[in-house]
Design a protein around this motif. Structure first.
Motif, PDB file in Angstrom:
ATOM      1  N   PRO A 133       0.809  -1.221   0.000  1.00 57.20           N
ATOM      2  CA  PRO A 133       0.000   0.000   0.000  1.00 57.20           C
ATOM      3  C   PRO A 133       0.843   1.273   0.000  1.00 57.20           C
ATOM      4  O   PRO A 133       0.418   2.296  -0.524  1.00 57.20           O
ATOM      5  N   TYR A 134       2.041   1.221   0.566  1.00 52.69           N
ATOM      6  CA  TYR A 134       2.922   2.393   0.529  1.00 52.69           C
ATOM      7  C   TYR A 134       3.333   2.699  -0.911  1.00 52.69           C
ATOM      8  O   TYR A 134       3.326   3.854  -1.331  1.00 52.69           O
ATOM      9  N   VAL A 135       3.722   1.663  -1.652  1.00 55.11           N
ATOM     10  CA  VAL A 135       4.129   1.853  -3.048  1.00 55.11           C
ATOM     11  C   VAL A 135       2.933   2.290  -3.886  1.00 55.11           C
ATOM     12  O   VAL A 135       3.033   3.243  -4.670  1.00 55.11           O
ATOM     13  N   LYS A 136       1.809   1.613  -3.729  1.00 55.80           N
ATOM     14  CA  LYS A 136       0.627   1.956  -4.524  1.00 55.80           C
ATOM     15  C   LYS A 136       0.214   3.412  -4.324  1.00 55.80           C
ATOM     16  O   LYS A 136      -0.218   4.078  -5.260  1.00 55.80           O
ATOM     17  N   ALA A 137       0.383   3.909  -3.103  1.00 52.91           N
ATOM     18  CA  ALA A 137      -0.025   5.283  -2.806  1.00 52.91           C
ATOM     19  C   ALA A 137       0.870   6.321  -3.469  1.00 52.91           C
ATOM     20  O   ALA A 137       0.429   7.433  -3.749  1.00 52.91           O
ATOM     21  N   VAL A 138       2.129   5.955  -3.742  1.00 52.86           N
ATOM     22  CA  VAL A 138       3.075   6.949  -4.261  1.00 52.86           C
ATOM     23  C   VAL A 138       3.578   6.641  -5.667  1.00 52.86           C
ATOM     24  O   VAL A 138       4.421   7.378  -6.189  1.00 52.86           O
ATOM     25  N   ILE A 139       3.074   5.590  -6.285  1.00 51.90           N
ATOM     26  CA  ILE A 139       3.666   5.158  -7.555  1.00 51.90           C
ATOM     27  C   ILE A 139       3.605   6.249  -8.629  1.00 51.90           C
ATOM     28  O   ILE A 139       4.550   6.401  -9.403  1.00 51.90           O
ATOM     29  N   SER A 140       2.555   7.027  -8.679  1.00 54.40           N
ATOM     30  CA  SER A 140       2.514   8.087  -9.694  1.00 54.40           C
ATOM     31  C   SER A 140       3.592   9.129  -9.430  1.00 54.40           C
ATOM     32  O   SER A 140       4.178   9.684 -10.374  1.00 54.40           O
ATOM     33  N   ARG A 141       3.909   9.392  -8.166  1.00 50.87           N
ATOM     34  CA  ARG A 141       4.972  10.349  -7.837  1.00 50.87           C
ATOM     35  C   ARG A 141       6.350   9.751  -8.109  1.00 50.87           C
ATOM     36  O   ARG A 141       7.278  10.464  -8.489  1.00 50.87           O
ATOM     37  N   ILE A 142       6.500   8.439  -7.918  1.00 52.46           N
ATOM     38  CA  ILE A 142       7.762   7.781  -8.265  1.00 52.46           C
ATOM     39  C   ILE A 142       8.001   7.909  -9.765  1.00 52.46           C
ATOM     40  O   ILE A 142       9.090   8.282 -10.199  1.00 52.46           O
ATOM     41  N   VAL A 143       6.990   7.602 -10.561  1.00 55.35           N
ATOM     42  CA  VAL A 143       7.118   7.695 -12.021  1.00 55.35           C
ATOM     43  C   VAL A 143       7.415   9.134 -12.439  1.00 55.35           C
ATOM     44  O   VAL A 143       8.291   9.382 -13.267  1.00 55.35           O
ATOM     45  N   ARG A 144       6.704  10.094 -11.842  1.00 59.08           N
ATOM     46  CA  ARG A 144       6.958  11.513 -12.141  1.00 59.08           C
ATOM     47  C   ARG A 144       8.407  11.877 -11.850  1.00 59.08           C
ATOM     48  O   ARG A 144       9.099  12.489 -12.680  1.00 59.08           O
ATOM     49  N   ASP A 145       8.897  11.510 -10.664  1.00 59.56           N
ATOM     50  CA  ASP A 145      10.263  11.876 -10.298  1.00 59.56           C
ATOM     51  C   ASP A 145      11.289  11.165 -11.171  1.00 59.56           C
ATOM     52  O   ASP A 145      12.303  11.769 -11.554  1.00 59.56           O
ATOM     53  N   ALA A 146      11.050   9.915 -11.509  1.00 59.81           N
ATOM     54  CA  ALA A 146      11.972   9.202 -12.407  1.00 59.81           C
ATOM     55  C   ALA A 146      12.055   9.926 -13.746  1.00 59.81           C
ATOM     56  O   ALA A 146      13.155  10.106 -14.289  1.00 59.81           O
ATOM     57  N   ASN A 147      10.922  10.340 -14.262  1.00 64.61           N
ATOM     58  CA  ASN A 147      10.912  11.069 -15.544  1.00 64.61           C
ATOM     59  C   ASN A 147      11.604  12.418 -15.424  1.00 64.61           C
ATOM     60  O   ASN A 147      12.387  12.811 -16.287  1.00 64.61           O
ATOM     61  N   ASP A 148      11.334  13.149 -14.342  1.00 67.19           N
ATOM     62  CA  ASP A 148      11.951  14.463 -14.146  1.00 67.19           C
ATOM     63  C   ASP A 148      13.455  14.362 -13.911  1.00 67.19           C
ATOM     64  O   ASP A 148      14.207  15.270 -14.279  1.00 67.19           O
ATOM     65  N   LEU A 149      13.912  13.276 -13.304  1.00 65.53           N
ATOM     66  CA  LEU A 149      15.341  13.108 -13.054  1.00 65.53           C
ATOM     67  C   LEU A 149      16.130  12.861 -14.336  1.00 65.53           C
ATOM     68  O   LEU A 149      17.330  13.155 -14.386  1.00 65.53           O
ATOM     69  N   LYS A 150      15.490  12.345 -15.354  1.00 61.98           N
ATOM     70  CA  LYS A 150      16.180  12.148 -16.644  1.00 61.98           C
ATOM     71  C   LYS A 150      16.768  13.460 -17.143  1.00 61.98           C
ATOM     72  O   LYS A 150      17.886  13.492 -17.662  1.00 61.98           O
ATOM     73  N   ALA A 151      16.016  14.553 -16.983  1.00 59.85           N
ATOM     74  CA  ALA A 151      16.494  15.864 -17.434  1.00 59.85           C
ATOM     75  C   ALA A 151      17.709  16.327 -16.630  1.00 59.85           C
ATOM     76  O   ALA A 151      18.453  17.197 -17.078  1.00 59.85           O
ATOM     77  N   ASN A 187       1.015   1.641 -14.772  1.00 58.60           N
ATOM     78  CA  ASN A 187       1.522   2.866 -14.162  1.00 58.60           C
ATOM     79  C   ASN A 187       2.464   3.657 -15.063  1.00 58.60           C
ATOM     80  O   ASN A 187       3.053   4.645 -14.624  1.00 58.60           O
ATOM     81  N   GLY A 188       2.612   3.235 -16.308  1.00 56.30           N
ATOM     82  CA  GLY A 188       3.392   4.007 -17.280  1.00 56.30           C
ATOM     83  C   GLY A 188       4.872   4.086 -16.968  1.00 56.30           C
ATOM     84  O   GLY A 188       5.492   5.138 -17.176  1.00 56.30           O
ATOM     85  N   PHE A 189       5.470   2.980 -16.519  1.00 52.95           N
ATOM     86  CA  PHE A 189       6.899   2.990 -16.223  1.00 52.95           C
ATOM     87  C   PHE A 189       7.692   3.319 -17.484  1.00 52.95           C
ATOM     88  O   PHE A 189       7.465   2.726 -18.538  1.00 52.95           O
ATOM     89  N   THR A 190       8.629   4.222 -17.359  1.00 55.11           N
ATOM     90  CA  THR A 190       9.536   4.578 -18.444  1.00 55.11           C
ATOM     91  C   THR A 190      10.957   4.140 -18.100  1.00 55.11           C
ATOM     92  O   THR A 190      11.916   4.579 -18.728  1.00 55.11           O
ATOM     93  N   PHE A 191      11.075   3.294 -17.122  1.00 52.74           N
ATOM     94  CA  PHE A 191      12.353   2.787 -16.622  1.00 52.74           C
ATOM     95  C   PHE A 191      12.209   1.284 -16.428  1.00 52.74           C
ATOM     96  O   PHE A 191      11.094   0.769 -16.307  1.00 52.74           O
ATOM     97  N   PRO A 192      13.329   0.557 -16.388  1.00 56.16           N
ATOM     98  CA  PRO A 192      13.248  -0.886 -16.182  1.00 56.16           C
ATOM     99  C   PRO A 192      12.703  -1.240 -14.796  1.00 56.16           C
ATOM    100  O   PRO A 192      13.038  -0.603 -13.797  1.00 56.16           O
ATOM    101  N   TYR A 193      11.852  -2.245 -14.778  1.00 60.75           N
ATOM    102  CA  TYR A 193      11.312  -2.819 -13.545  1.00 60.75           C
ATOM    103  C   TYR A 193      11.798  -4.260 -13.512  1.00 60.75           C
ATOM    104  O   TYR A 193      11.355  -5.093 -14.299  1.00 60.75           O
ATOM    105  N   LEU A 194      12.736  -4.543 -12.611  1.00 57.00           N
ATOM    106  CA  LEU A 194      13.469  -5.802 -12.630  1.00 57.00           C
ATOM    107  C   LEU A 194      13.009  -6.755 -11.531  1.00 57.00           C
ATOM    108  O   LEU A 194      12.600  -6.333 -10.443  1.00 57.00           O
ATOM    109  N   HIS A 195      13.112  -8.042 -11.833  1.00 58.69           N
ATOM    110  CA  HIS A 195      12.691  -9.085 -10.904  1.00 58.69           C
ATOM    111  C   HIS A 195      13.912  -9.740 -10.263  1.00 58.69           C
ATOM    112  O   HIS A 195      14.736 -10.332 -10.950  1.00 58.69           O
ATOM    113  N   PHE A 242      17.170   5.747 -13.611  1.00 57.89           N
ATOM    114  CA  PHE A 242      16.264   5.186 -12.608  1.00 57.89           C
ATOM    115  C   PHE A 242      16.001   3.727 -12.958  1.00 57.89           C
ATOM    116  O   PHE A 242      15.797   3.389 -14.129  1.00 57.89           O
ATOM    117  N   VAL A 243      15.996   2.884 -11.946  1.00 56.94           N
ATOM    118  CA  VAL A 243      15.652   1.476 -12.110  1.00 56.94           C
ATOM    119  C   VAL A 243      14.899   1.033 -10.865  1.00 56.94           C
ATOM    120  O   VAL A 243      15.211   1.467  -9.755  1.00 56.94           O
TER     121      VAL A 243
END
Length: 185
Positions: A48-66, A97-105, A71-72
């Motif tokens: 539930p912690y991840v689910k609550a913030v996943i859109s902000r994680i994706v946003r920050d990963a995208n913004d950090l590219k600039a 969730n529109g990941f633009t970075f690798p999600y690894l297992h 991000f992985v």
């Protein structure tokens, strides 16, 4: 159960591994680094912690590219005991969730153990030398909706790291569900 990781071990050298990604390709963790650093985030699908913030994680990963920062994300949870964290569900979670970075297992959990990951989410902010400079929270909202103007702790720390190579001395630990470890055989 909620868990909190330890404080940042400044200068710890990041460890590489090649893991299968939700995109169907294998990825080296450290090859995801940008010229100014890398964030390695331990997350999962069901927390539930991840689910609550996943859109902000994706946003920050995208913004950090600039900022020249890669991000992985890595899921190390025991999928046998927690089927929502299965590899197939990782693919769905990344797509939804529109990941633009690798999600690894990390099915064998060797990477989580090598990093000393404790919870989901658990963020490791590395500089251009791939040494640890940040081990803190995403932001102050944690599981709540982020209010406009909320300080983005991870993003701001990584911007500082991109400019100076050093992370902030004051860091507030992340909090989240404990990593779901496999029983020792």
């Amino acid at each position: 159960m909620a868990a909190t990781p330890p404080v940042c071990d400044f200068g710890w050298q990041a460890i590489d591994a090649v893991l299968p990604g939700a995109d169907g390709k294998s990825h080296s963790i450290l090859s995801q680094a940008g010229p100014n650093g890398l964030v390695v985030a331990f997350i999962c699908n069901h927390c539930p912690y991840v689910k609550a913030v996943i859109s902000r994680i994706v946003r920050d990963a995208n913004d950090l590219k600039a900022e020249g920062i890669g991000f992985v994300a890595i899921n190390s949870n025991d999928a046998d005991a927690y089927p929502d964290d299965s590899f197939d569900n990782m693919k769905l979670f990344a797509r939804t969730n529109g990941f633009t970075f690798p999600y690894l297992h990390d099915g064998r959990q060797t990477v989580a153990r090598a990093y000393g990951a404790v919870c989901t989410p658990d963020f490791f902010g590395l500089n251009s030398e791939l040494t640890l400079q940040y081990r803190g929270r995403l932001d102050a909202a944690r599981r709540d909706a982020g209010l406009p103007g909320l300080r983005r702790d991870l993003f701001e720390a990584m911007r500082q790291i991109a400019r100076t190579g050093d992370g902030p001395l004051d860091q507030i630990a992340s909090i989240g569900c404990s990593i779901k470890w496999k029983d020792a055989a």
